[in-house]
Write an enzyme that holds these catalytic residues in place. Structure first.
Site, short mmCIF file in Angstrom:
data_model
loop_
_atom_site.label_atom_id
_atom_site.label_comp_id
_atom_site.label_asym_id
_atom_site.label_seq_id
_atom_site.Cartn_x
_atom_site.Cartn_y
_atom_site.Cartn_z
N HIS A 39 59.00 -8.39 48.72
CA HIS A 39 59.08 -7.06 48.12
C HIS A 39 59.29 -6.05 49.25
O HIS A 39 59.10 -6.36 50.42
CB HIS A 39 57.79 -6.75 47.37
CG HIS A 39 57.61 -7.54 46.12
ND1 HIS A 39 56.87 -7.09 45.07
CD2 HIS A 39 58.07 -8.77 45.75
CE1 HIS A 39 56.87 -7.98 44.10
NE2 HIS A 39 57.59 -9.02 44.49
N GLU A 84 57.57 -3.43 50.18
CA GLU A 84 56.37 -3.13 50.95
C GLU A 84 56.01 -4.27 51.90
O GLU A 84 55.60 -4.03 53.03
CB GLU A 84 55.19 -2.82 50.01
CG GLU A 84 55.39 -1.58 49.16
CD GLU A 84 56.12 -1.85 47.84
OE1 GLU A 84 56.06 -0.97 46.97
OE2 GLU A 84 56.75 -2.92 47.67
N SER A 142 56.43 2.97 42.53
CA SER A 142 55.00 2.64 42.49
C SER A 142 54.80 1.17 42.81
O SER A 142 55.47 0.31 42.25
CB SER A 142 54.44 2.97 41.11
OG SER A 142 53.06 2.66 41.05
N CYS A 169 53.74 -2.62 42.90
CA CYS A 169 53.26 -3.60 41.93
C CYS A 169 51.86 -4.07 42.35
O CYS A 169 51.34 -3.67 43.40
CB CYS A 169 54.23 -4.78 41.85
SG CYS A 169 54.23 -5.80 43.36
N CYS A 214 51.85 -5.82 45.84
CA CYS A 214 51.94 -4.90 46.98
C CYS A 214 50.72 -3.98 47.05
O CYS A 214 50.29 -3.61 48.14
CB CYS A 214 53.24 -4.11 46.90
SG CYS A 214 54.68 -5.19 47.08
#
Length: 149
Positions: free
Chosen positions: A56, A58, A81, A83, A86
């Site tokens: 991901h 992040e 935002s 998940c 993360c």
């Protein structure tokens, strides 16, 4: 933590998201910044490109930053935002602040993070909303795969 120019920091994450989209992936970007706003690492969602569901935005930014002795004074900036996966990373390593580009198209774990002492800055950036809205419209199957739907 000092006040930072969040829109400037977001531009790094947006650039990452645009790179991901250009590569045929999901347009989510992130960057990890130090206490004074210095860029420690950035990255974008590479699930499609790498065939790895754990990459991901992040996590890519976190990995690019390398090992630090502490994360409490760092700021994670993400176009969307985070998940639950993360959000867990933010909690696990004690990242002190998360700047969220938008939570309109996906409301992840940022409320939970705030409940646990993480400073949340929600920018509601129209460009981030548009980027994700367009992607979701054009690639609903890929989006649903990404969010586990």
């Amino acid at each position: 933590m000092p006040s930072l120019d969040y829109r400037s920091l977001l531009s790094v994450a947006v650039g990452e998201a645009q790179r991901g989209l250009a590569e045929g992936g999901i347009p989510i970007g992130a960057a990890l910044f130090g206490p004074d706003g210095e860029l420690l690492g950035s990255g974008h969602n590479r699930r499609v490109q790498d065939g790895d569901p754990s990459v991901h935005a992040e996590t890519a930014a976190f990995r690019a930053a390398g090992r630090l002795r502490g994360y409490g004074r760092t700021t994670m900036v993400t176009t969307l935002s985070p998940c639950w996966y993360c959000s867990g990373l933010v909690r696990q390593f004690g990242i002190g602040r998360v700047v969220v580009g938008e939570a309109t198209t996906f409301h992840g774990g940022h409320d939970w993070l705030a409940e646990h002492g993480v400073e949340i800055v929600l920018l509601d950036d129209p460009a981030c909303v548009r980027m994700m809205t367009d992607f979701i419209r054009d690639h609903p199957d890929l989006w649903n795969e990404d969010i586990g739907a």
